[in-house]
Motif scaffolding. Structure first.
Motif, PDB file in Angstrom:
ATOM      1  N   PRO A  46       0.830  -1.206   0.000  1.00 18.55           N
ATOM      2  CA  PRO A  46       0.000   0.000   0.000  1.00 18.55           C
ATOM      3  C   PRO A  46       0.864   1.255   0.000  1.00 18.55           C
ATOM      4  O   PRO A  46       1.770   1.372   0.824  1.00 18.55           O
TER       5      PRO A  46
ATOM      6  N   GLY B 257      -1.852   5.179   8.805  1.00 17.08           N
ATOM      7  CA  GLY B 257      -1.673   6.288   7.868  1.00 17.08           C
ATOM      8  C   GLY B 257      -2.950   6.684   7.163  1.00 17.08           C
ATOM      9  O   GLY B 257      -2.919   7.426   6.191  1.00 17.08           O
TER      10      GLY B 257
ATOM     11  N   ILE C  23       2.050   9.344  11.546  1.00 19.91           N
ATOM     12  CA  ILE C  23       2.054  10.404  10.545  1.00 19.91           C
ATOM     13  C   ILE C  23       2.995  11.569  10.900  1.00 19.91           C
ATOM     14  O   ILE C  23       3.688  12.082  10.035  1.00 19.91           O
TER      15      ILE C  23
ATOM     16  N   LEU D 101       0.913   5.761  -1.351  1.00 20.77           N
ATOM     17  CA  LEU D 101       0.096   6.945  -1.571  1.00 20.77           C
ATOM     18  C   LEU D 101       0.176   7.368  -3.035  1.00 20.77           C
ATOM     19  O   LEU D 101       1.245   7.734  -3.518  1.00 20.77           O
TER      20      LEU D 101
ATOM     21  N   SER E  95       3.932   7.233   8.578  1.00 21.34           N
ATOM     22  CA  SER E  95       2.908   6.190   8.605  1.00 21.34           C
ATOM     23  C   SER E  95       3.389   4.981   7.809  1.00 21.34           C
ATOM     24  O   SER E  95       4.350   5.077   7.053  1.00 21.34           O
ATOM     25  N   PRO E  96       2.713   3.823   7.962  1.00 21.21           N
ATOM     26  CA  PRO E  96       3.135   2.647   7.186  1.00 21.21           C
ATOM     27  C   PRO E  96       3.165   2.934   5.682  1.00 21.21           C
ATOM     28  O   PRO E  96       4.062   2.445   4.980  1.00 21.21           O
ATOM     29  N   LEU E  97       2.226   3.723   5.198  1.00 22.00           N
ATOM     30  CA  LEU E  97       2.164   4.009   3.761  1.00 22.00           C
ATOM     31  C   LEU E  97       3.401   4.790   3.328  1.00 22.00           C
ATOM     32  O   LEU E  97       3.989   4.515   2.273  1.00 22.00           O
ATOM     33  N   ILE E  98       3.795   5.765   4.150  1.00 14.86           N
ATOM     34  CA  ILE E  98       4.973   6.571   3.806  1.00 14.86           C
ATOM     35  C   ILE E  98       6.245   5.745   3.973  1.00 14.86           C
ATOM     36  O   ILE E  98       7.182   5.856   3.184  1.00 14.86           O
TER      37      ILE E  98
END
Lengths: 178, 338
Positions: free
Chosen positions: A58, A138, B240, A60, B107-110
């Motif tokens: 996943p 996130g 975040i 962004l 965050s995990p996404l970043i």
């Protein structure tokens, strides 16, 4: 500015489109390919509403240059409908979100589904509430207070991977104060 | 909606090709994970004509032990994502504080996108800089680091004090990391810079990186004696956010036990100015047991005395200064938990 040609793989299909070279993947998805499930929220990586998967991770879409997305397999919320575990065009996570009322305005839901799907696929087991909290750390939701979202993801993992054993689930009671 | 400025994108596949592109395009910027530079470009803090993406450079994506030198080193390719660094068994075994710091970024996404090389070279941040162009105009036209010529943090200040906000940097300095650069304007075309010498006290140009240089790897000498290390971060949310206070601690001990005697210690604090601060005058902490309450008292007192946060990130500076001491003490106490 001149547009450049992009060769992407999105939800299992090869897609070619022209777009300005400074566009993000999110812009190409929404404004070239009409895949408007991925949402444009903060547009700078804080909110997670644009979460998609690239090669199963996943990420962004608002901070991914469309040009660099050509390196891998892109999966958006639209692709969940025809996942192998989906039935009647509905992924078990989507079904659980429906049953648990885990979406209110729904703006954050596509991103949360993509982050949650990656968690379920990687864990390949019933997940704990803490694992869900970490995986969704996130993704902001300003409606639900997260409790029902966590309920729904744990529930979906139980549907896909079998029932929970004797692990305690009582922190949901603490969360809701009931 | 935040639009990016117009730029071209290059997708080189080798380090040599990146270096050549940097040489031929002096105003181009490097983009690795994109999680730092793209928001900054969306905020119009820079408008480079070209971005050189590292997304296709496979040779930057390795973690391996190198025993060719005097001791063994863990060499982390600059293109490894923060998720990969935080989960890698070799990092967790030998450098637990680095695994922790990498796992606390954003965050995990970043973390799935951002790289260790990018986190090392993360631009400095300030509450008056990392805002939209519109916001900065409302302030009266930016500041030293954006389009203006004043500082809103230090009135009449001529030196930008934007904060070094990387979680990994204090840890890398504390662990004696060495930054491997290529594309250097010297005969060899490359150099190794100790992490402790990589940063400068200037928010506009806070590293010694030359314009033509690319960070290819971070080299960490494996501990040769027992060591316990920690990283502590305070931020408003547990996800975040950038750190509002950060400190990396390293204790070299005579034995790997809470009762081990401290034979060396390194303490590095971040989020002060542009340069991380190495805390000094810790000699009276040497010889004490890790579990000795006097040790955590001495170290947190020195941290409080020497580290003076500025109003460059959210929250009042005196409160952050207090929290820095509190988090330091708690981190030391957590190291004696087993």
């Amino acid at each position: 500015m001149a547009e450049s040609l992009l060769s992407l793989r999105i939800n299992g299909e090869a897609v070619s489109t022209a777009a300005p070279s400074h566009w993000t993947l999110l812009e190409v998805l929404r404004y070239r390919l009409d895949l408007i499930g991925s949402k444009q929220g903060c547009d700078k990586g804080d909110c997670g509403a644009c979460t998609v998967q690239i090669n199963g991770e996943p990420v962004l879409a608002c901070l991914t240059l469309a040009a660099t997305a050509q390196r891998g397999e892109v999966r958006t919320v639209e692709g969940l409908s025809w996942a192998p575990e989906a039935s009647q065009g509905c992924h078990p996570l989507q079904d659980a979100f429906d049953r648990w009322d885990a979406a209110q305005c729904g703006f954050c839901t596509p991103g949360i589904l993509m982050a949650a799907e990656a968690l379920l696929r990687k864990r390949a087991a019933v997940v704990t509430r803490d694992e869900v909290r970490e995986a969704l750390a996130g993704n902001l939701c300003r409606c639900t207070g997260y409790t029902k979202i966590i309920d729904a993801v744990v529930d979906a993992s139980e549907v896909v991977f079998g029932q929970r054993g004797d692990e305690s689930t009582d922190d949901s009671a603490q969360q809701t104060g009931s | 909606m935040l639009r990016l400025p117009q730029f071209g994108v290059e997708l080189p596949e080798t380090v040599d090709a990146v270096v050549a592109l940097l040489r031929d395009n002096p105003s181009a910027r490097i983009v690795a994970g994109g999680t730092d530079i793209l928001p900054n470009l969306k905020h119009r803090l820079d408008e480079p004509p070209k971005l050189i993406s590292l997304a296709m450079v496979r040779e930057l994506r390795t973690i391996e032990l190198d025993a060719s030198g005097e001791g063994s080193d863990l060499v982390i390719g600059a293109g490894m994502t923060l998720t990969e660094v935080s989960e890698h068994p070799l990092v967790r075994e030998h450098f637990p504080s680095l695994a922790k710091a990498a796992g606390l970024v954003a965050s995990p996404l970043i973390r799935n996108m951002g790289t260790i090389g990018g986190n090392l070279n993360l631009d400095t941040r300030c509450r008056y800089v990392n805002q939209t162009h519109f916001w900065r105009q409302a302030l009266g036209g930016g500041c030293l680091k954006s389009e203006g010529n004043v500082c809103h943090v230090v009135p009449k200040g001529r030196n930008c004090v934007a904060a070094m906000s990387s979680d990994c940097v204090p840890v890398l300095i504390s662990q004696g990391a060495v930054i491997e650069q290529v594309g250097t304007a010297n005969e060899a075309g490359k150099r190794s810079v100790p992490a402790g010498e990589y940063f400068r006290a200037d928010g506009l140009r806070h590293t010694v990186r030359e314009d033509g240089e690319l960070t290819v790897a971070i080299r960490l000498p494996l501990p040769s004696t027992p060591r316990r290390s920690a990283y502590a971060k305070w931020s408003v949310r547990q996800s975040i956010d950038f750190p509002l206070v950060s400190v990396a601690l390293r204790f070299d001990l005579d034995q790997d036990s809470p009762h081990g005697v401290v034979q060396g210690l390194t303490v590095v604090a971040g989020v002060l100015g542009a340069k991380p601060r190495l805390v000094t005058k810790l000699d009276d902490a040497l010889g004490k047991k890790l579990s000795d309450p006097a040790l955590s008292r001495i170290v947190s007192e020195r941290v409080h005395k020497q580290c003076k946060p500025l109003e460059n990130v959210p929250f009042e500076a005196p409160y952050r200064r207090q929290m820095l001491a509190v988090y330091t003490r708690r981190a030391i106490e957590a190291l004696t938990a087993d």
